[in-house]
Design an enzyme around this catalytic site. Structure first.
Site, PDB file in Angstrom:
ATOM      1  CB  CYS A 289      -0.973   0.011   1.172  1.00 27.92           C
ATOM      2  SG  CYS A 289      -2.275  -1.234   0.978  1.00 27.92           S
TER       3      CYS A 289
ATOM      4  CG  HIS B  61     -13.104   8.767 -11.016  1.00 31.03           C
ATOM      5  ND1 HIS B  61     -14.376   8.357 -10.697  1.00 31.03           N
ATOM      6  CD2 HIS B  61     -12.641   7.908 -11.954  1.00 31.03           C
ATOM      7  CE1 HIS B  61     -14.685   7.303 -11.421  1.00 31.03           C
ATOM      8  NE2 HIS B  61     -13.642   6.994 -12.182  1.00 31.03           N
TER       9      HIS B  61
ATOM     10  CD  GLU C 287      -8.482   0.151   1.519  1.00 29.88           C
ATOM     11  OE1 GLU C 287      -8.361   1.270   2.057  1.00 29.88           O
ATOM     12  OE2 GLU C 287      -7.676  -0.777   1.697  1.00 29.88           O
TER      13      GLU C 287
END
Length: 146
Positions: free
Chosen positions: A25, A75, A133
Site C-alpha cells: 500500500c 476519482h 475498501e
C-alpha cells in the site's frame, strides 16, 4: 413513535497510497469503495405531508452524500498532506485530495462522519458508516462509540 434506522449504499472510485508504509500500500493504487450510510430518527407523522412516514427522503440523503463526500473523493488521489508535490502531479490529476491523515478506511470514516453530520436535517442523526475498501475488507464507525 418508532425509531428507525435507514441505510443507503454509495460507490466511488479513488486511489491512494500510504506514505512510509512497509507493504504494497506504499504504492499508488486504487479501490472501488462502497460506503453504507445509516441514519437514525423518527419518521414524520405529519399526515398532511406527502413525506409522512419518512425519516429522510432517499433522494435528499443521496444529494447530501454526493455533495459532501462523492464530489470530493470520487476519482481522486487521496494523500496525506505533504506526501507529494501537488505541482508535480498537477498535469496528471485534477482531484488531488490532501488529508491531514493517512488515507486509510479507518481514518476516512471519522472525516466522512463529520462532513455528513453537519448537513443532515433536524431530527435525523448519523448512526453508522461502513466503508468497504475491497469486497472483503471494510471498517465501521458508530456514533454511539464516538
Amino acid at each position: 413513535m418508532p425509531t428507525i434506522r435507514l441505510t443507503k449504499e454509495f460507490a466511488f472510485e479513488a486511489a491512494h497510497f500510504l506514505q512510509g508504509y512497509d507493504g504494497l500500500c506504499a504504492n499508488i493504487h486504487g479501490h472501488s469503495y462502497r460506503l453504507f450510510v445509516t441514519v437514525i430518527g423518527q419518521p414524520s407523522t405529519d399526515v398532511a405531508s406527502p413525506k409522512c412516514g419518512m425519516l429522510i427522503d432517499f433522494g435528499l440523503l443521496k444529494q447530501i452524500v454526493a455533495e459532501r463526500i462523492l464530489s470530493v473523493l470520487d476519482h481522486a488521489l487521496m494523500v496525506r498532506v505533504g506526501a507529494v508535490d501537488g505541482g508535480v502531479l498537477a498535469p496528471y490529476t485534477r482531484r488531488l485530495v490532501e488529508l491531514p491523515f493517512q488515507p486509510t478506511c479507518e481514518n476516512l470514516l471519522p472525516w466522512i462522519a463529520a462532513r455528513l453530520a453537519q448537513s443532515l436535517p433536524v431530527g435525523v442523526s448519523l448512526f453508522s458508516l461502513r466503508l468497504h475498501e475491497t469486497a472483503s475488507s471494510y471498517a465501521e464507525w458508530y456514533a454511539e462509540e464516538n
